[in-house]
Design a protein around this motif. Structure first.
Motif, PDB file in Angstrom:
ATOM      1  N   GLN A 145       0.753  -1.194   0.309  1.00 45.10           N
ATOM      2  CA  GLN A 145      -0.080  -0.061  -0.085  1.00 45.10           C
ATOM      3  C   GLN A 145       0.750   1.510   0.079  1.00 45.10           C
ATOM      4  N   GLU A 146       2.264   1.145  -0.103  1.00 40.44           N
ATOM      5  CA  GLU A 146       3.159   2.315   0.020  1.00 40.44           C
ATOM      6  C   GLU A 146       3.178   3.005  -1.211  1.00 40.44           C
ATOM      7  N   ALA A 147       3.288   4.494  -1.236  1.00 48.16           N
ATOM      8  CA  ALA A 147       3.142   5.090  -2.481  1.00 48.16           C
ATOM      9  C   ALA A 147       4.236   4.794  -3.456  1.00 48.16           C
ATOM     10  N   TYR A 148       5.492   4.572  -3.174  1.00 49.36           N
ATOM     11  CA  TYR A 148       6.594   4.277  -3.815  1.00 49.36           C
ATOM     12  C   TYR A 148       6.251   2.946  -4.554  1.00 49.36           C
ATOM     13  N   VAL A 149       5.642   2.012  -4.138  1.00 51.54           N
ATOM     14  CA  VAL A 149       5.308   0.715  -4.440  1.00 51.54           C
ATOM     15  C   VAL A 149       4.343   0.819  -5.586  1.00 51.54           C
ATOM     16  N   GLU A 150       3.282   1.873  -5.437  1.00 53.38           N
ATOM     17  CA  GLU A 150       2.160   2.239  -6.365  1.00 53.38           C
ATOM     18  C   GLU A 150       2.857   2.827  -7.504  1.00 53.38           C
ATOM     19  N   ALA A 151       3.708   3.708  -7.067  1.00 52.15           N
ATOM     20  CA  ALA A 151       4.317   4.339  -8.254  1.00 52.15           C
ATOM     21  C   ALA A 151       5.216   3.637  -9.218  1.00 52.15           C
ATOM     22  N   ALA A 152       5.888   2.578  -8.600  1.00 55.81           N
ATOM     23  CA  ALA A 152       6.589   1.666  -9.347  1.00 55.81           C
ATOM     24  C   ALA A 152       5.612   0.858 -10.349  1.00 55.81           C
ATOM     25  N   ILE A 153       4.592   0.478  -9.649  1.00 60.41           N
ATOM     26  CA  ILE A 153       3.704  -0.542 -10.232  1.00 60.41           C
ATOM     27  C   ILE A 153       3.142   0.502 -11.549  1.00 60.41           C
ATOM     28  N   SER A 154       2.847   1.755 -11.310  1.00 60.89           N
ATOM     29  CA  SER A 154       2.066   2.685 -12.404  1.00 60.89           C
ATOM     30  C   SER A 154       3.162   2.701 -13.394  1.00 60.89           C
ATOM     31  N   LEU A 155       4.400   2.899 -13.287  1.00 60.24           N
ATOM     32  CA  LEU A 155       5.545   3.071 -14.146  1.00 60.24           C
ATOM     33  C   LEU A 155       5.944   1.783 -15.020  1.00 60.24           C
ATOM     34  N   ALA A 156       4.970   0.852 -14.845  1.00 57.82           N
ATOM     35  CA  ALA A 156       5.195  -0.522 -15.457  1.00 57.82           C
ATOM     36  C   ALA A 156       6.558  -1.174 -15.126  1.00 57.82           C
ATOM     37  N   THR A 157       7.156  -0.898 -13.916  1.00 59.78           N
ATOM     38  CA  THR A 157       8.334  -1.515 -13.422  1.00 59.78           C
ATOM     39  C   THR A 157       8.078  -3.270 -13.277  1.00 59.78           C
ATOM     40  N   THR A 180       7.544  -6.762 -12.265  1.00 60.60           N
ATOM     41  CA  THR A 180       7.493  -7.418 -10.944  1.00 60.60           C
ATOM     42  C   THR A 180       8.715  -7.835 -10.051  1.00 60.60           C
ATOM     43  N   TRP A 181       9.485  -8.734 -10.607  1.00 67.50           N
ATOM     44  CA  TRP A 181      10.599  -9.122 -10.220  1.00 67.50           C
ATOM     45  C   TRP A 181      11.613  -7.874  -9.494  1.00 67.50           C
ATOM     46  N   ARG A 182      11.656  -6.801 -10.257  1.00 69.36           N
ATOM     47  CA  ARG A 182      12.558  -5.791  -9.672  1.00 69.36           C
ATOM     48  C   ARG A 182      11.755  -5.076  -8.471  1.00 69.36           C
ATOM     49  N   ILE A 183      10.267  -4.909  -8.418  1.00 64.10           N
ATOM     50  CA  ILE A 183       9.809  -4.351  -7.273  1.00 64.10           C
ATOM     51  C   ILE A 183       9.829  -5.390  -5.983  1.00 64.10           C
ATOM     52  N   LEU A 184       9.964  -6.571  -6.446  1.00 61.31           N
ATOM     53  CA  LEU A 184      10.038  -7.451  -5.312  1.00 61.31           C
ATOM     54  C   LEU A 184      11.459  -7.505  -4.564  1.00 61.31           C
ATOM     55  N   LEU A 185      12.381  -7.644  -5.610  1.00 62.09           N
ATOM     56  CA  LEU A 185      13.523  -7.592  -5.095  1.00 62.09           C
ATOM     57  C   LEU A 185      14.400  -6.347  -4.670  1.00 62.09           C
ATOM     58  N   ARG A 186      13.877  -5.161  -5.278  1.00 61.10           N
ATOM     59  CA  ARG A 186      14.645  -3.910  -5.026  1.00 61.10           C
ATOM     60  C   ARG A 186      13.821  -3.049  -4.091  1.00 61.10           C
ATOM     61  N   HIS A 187      12.632  -3.058  -3.910  1.00 58.18           N
ATOM     62  CA  HIS A 187      11.556  -2.188  -2.963  1.00 58.18           C
ATOM     63  C   HIS A 187      11.256  -2.922  -1.845  1.00 58.18           C
ATOM     64  N   MET A 188      10.612  -4.592  -2.246  1.00 59.51           N
ATOM     65  CA  MET A 188      10.112  -4.914  -1.055  1.00 59.51           C
ATOM     66  C   MET A 188      11.081  -5.913  -0.048  1.00 59.51           C
ATOM     67  N   LEU A 189      11.852  -6.776  -0.741  1.00 52.81           N
ATOM     68  CA  LEU A 189      12.801  -7.676  -0.063  1.00 52.81           C
ATOM     69  C   LEU A 189      13.613  -6.961   1.046  1.00 52.81           C
ATOM     70  N   PRO A 190      14.442  -5.992   0.768  1.00 55.79           N
ATOM     71  CA  PRO A 190      15.238  -5.154   1.558  1.00 55.79           C
ATOM     72  C   PRO A 190      14.530  -4.819   3.002  1.00 55.79           C
ATOM     73  N   ASN A 191      13.294  -4.579   2.807  1.00 54.05           N
ATOM     74  CA  ASN A 191      12.389  -4.134   4.072  1.00 54.05           C
ATOM     75  C   ASN A 191      12.040  -5.296   4.738  1.00 54.05           C
ATOM     76  N   THR A 192      12.139  -6.748   4.355  1.00 57.25           N
ATOM     77  CA  THR A 192      12.063  -7.812   5.386  1.00 57.25           C
ATOM     78  C   THR A 192      13.451  -8.403   5.845  1.00 57.25           C
ATOM     79  N   LEU A 193      14.552  -7.949   5.602  1.00 61.19           N
ATOM     80  CA  LEU A 193      15.718  -8.396   6.237  1.00 61.19           C
ATOM     81  C   LEU A 193      15.652  -8.248   7.593  1.00 61.19           C
TER      82      LEU A 193
END
Length: 289
Positions: free
Chosen positions: A176-188, A190-203
């Motif tokens: 639900q974060e804005a930067y994730v929604e922005a990445a989706i709207s820019l057609a980033t 999926t693997w880049r969104i998961l590995l670059r924007h989401m995975l680091p926050n789970t470490l």
């Protein structure tokens, strides 16, 4: 009176903010774990005694200069078996925790990001978590026999769903974060969104969870071996050493005391380090301090 005192702002402690309250106990736990880890790593290289050597002449000897922890009912050196057992138990703990983290993180990322997978995956995880690890181990041993792979599978299967639930919860919040929604709207991709924007926050939560998984795996391996559904009896592990010594506990309590002491110190140290990591990495706890 200085401006700092007047405003009532807390003093800045620099790097000390990463040391939780009572960090002296955590440091002691880390030192104990380091000693046990080094003994498991280099102990077998410097100990001359063979943990598998049977010597009926020296069976059930008391601790002495020749046998630091005494000998068991077959005349084997208990100290050598405990040191070799540390390598086995820690190897099982680290390997099973690593497998649980990798598998659980991968599935948790997919379940949290793709809504269609969420319901199906989580119902499967709930079903797996409902199976007791002891029952699962008995069933696996009956099918495949007692070996290292069976023990790892019996530990990983009940543990990795907990990692899935943890990672899924983090991903659902990040979705639900804005930067994730922005990445989706820019057609980033999926693997880049998961590995670059989401995975680091789970470490951070994964590091804490991993420490507790190691402690749980070490203890579970000892329980399974003690019950006879873990590693083969000839493999020196803390659970096997304790299981072999229970018959002679009344006349030689050291057969259980020494491996039990190493097991208890290892599990307690890992849990204390996990608590310290949780206090240091949890922003809510840091703010409260």
């Amino acid at each position: 009176m200085s401006a700092l005192t007047t405003t009532g702002s807390p003093p800045h402690h620099g790097g000390r903010r990463f040391l939780p309250r009572g960090h002296g106990l955590s440091a002691c736990a880390a030192l104990v774990l380091l000693v046990i880890g080094l003994s498991a790593l280099i102990g077998p290289l410097v100990i001359a005694a063979d943990p598998l050597h049977i010597d009926p002449v020296n069976r059930l000897k008391l601790p002495s200069a020749a046998f630091w922890f005494g000998t068991d009912a077959m005349g084997r050196d208990v100290f050598a078996r405990v040191v070799y057992g540390a390598r086995t138990s820690l190897l099982v703990g680290l390997a099973s925790a690593a497998l649980s983290l990798v598998l659980g993180t991968l599935i948790g990322l997919l379940a949290g990001y793709f809504r269609l997978l969420d319901g199906v995956v989580m119902r499967v995880m709930d079903g797996i978590m409902a199976i007791p690890s002891i029952v699962l181990a008995v069933a696996l041993v009956a099918v495949t026999g007692a070996n290292l792979g069976t023990v790892l599978l019996a530990i990983v299967l009940p543990d990795f769903p907990r990692v899935v639930r943890l990672v899924r919860g983090v991903i659902l919040g990040l979705r639900q974060e804005a930067y994730v929604e922005a990445a989706i709207s820019l057609a980033t991709p999926t693997w880049r969104i998961l590995l670059r924007h989401m995975l680091p926050n789970t470490l951070a939560p994964l590091i804490v969870q991993g420490s507790f998984l190691v402690a749980s795996a070490v203890l579970t391996e000892a329980v399974l071996s003690f019950l006879g559904v873990g590693l083969p009896p000839e493999v020196p592990s803390w659970g096997n050493v304790i299981a072999e010594g229970r018959t002679y506990f009344q006349i030689r309590p050291g057969l259980i005391f020494f491996p039990g002491l190493f097991l208890a110190l290892t599990v307690l140290s890992i849990n204390l380090i996990g608590d310290a990591l949780r206090d240091a990495l949890d922003p809510k706890l840091a703010t409260r301090r």
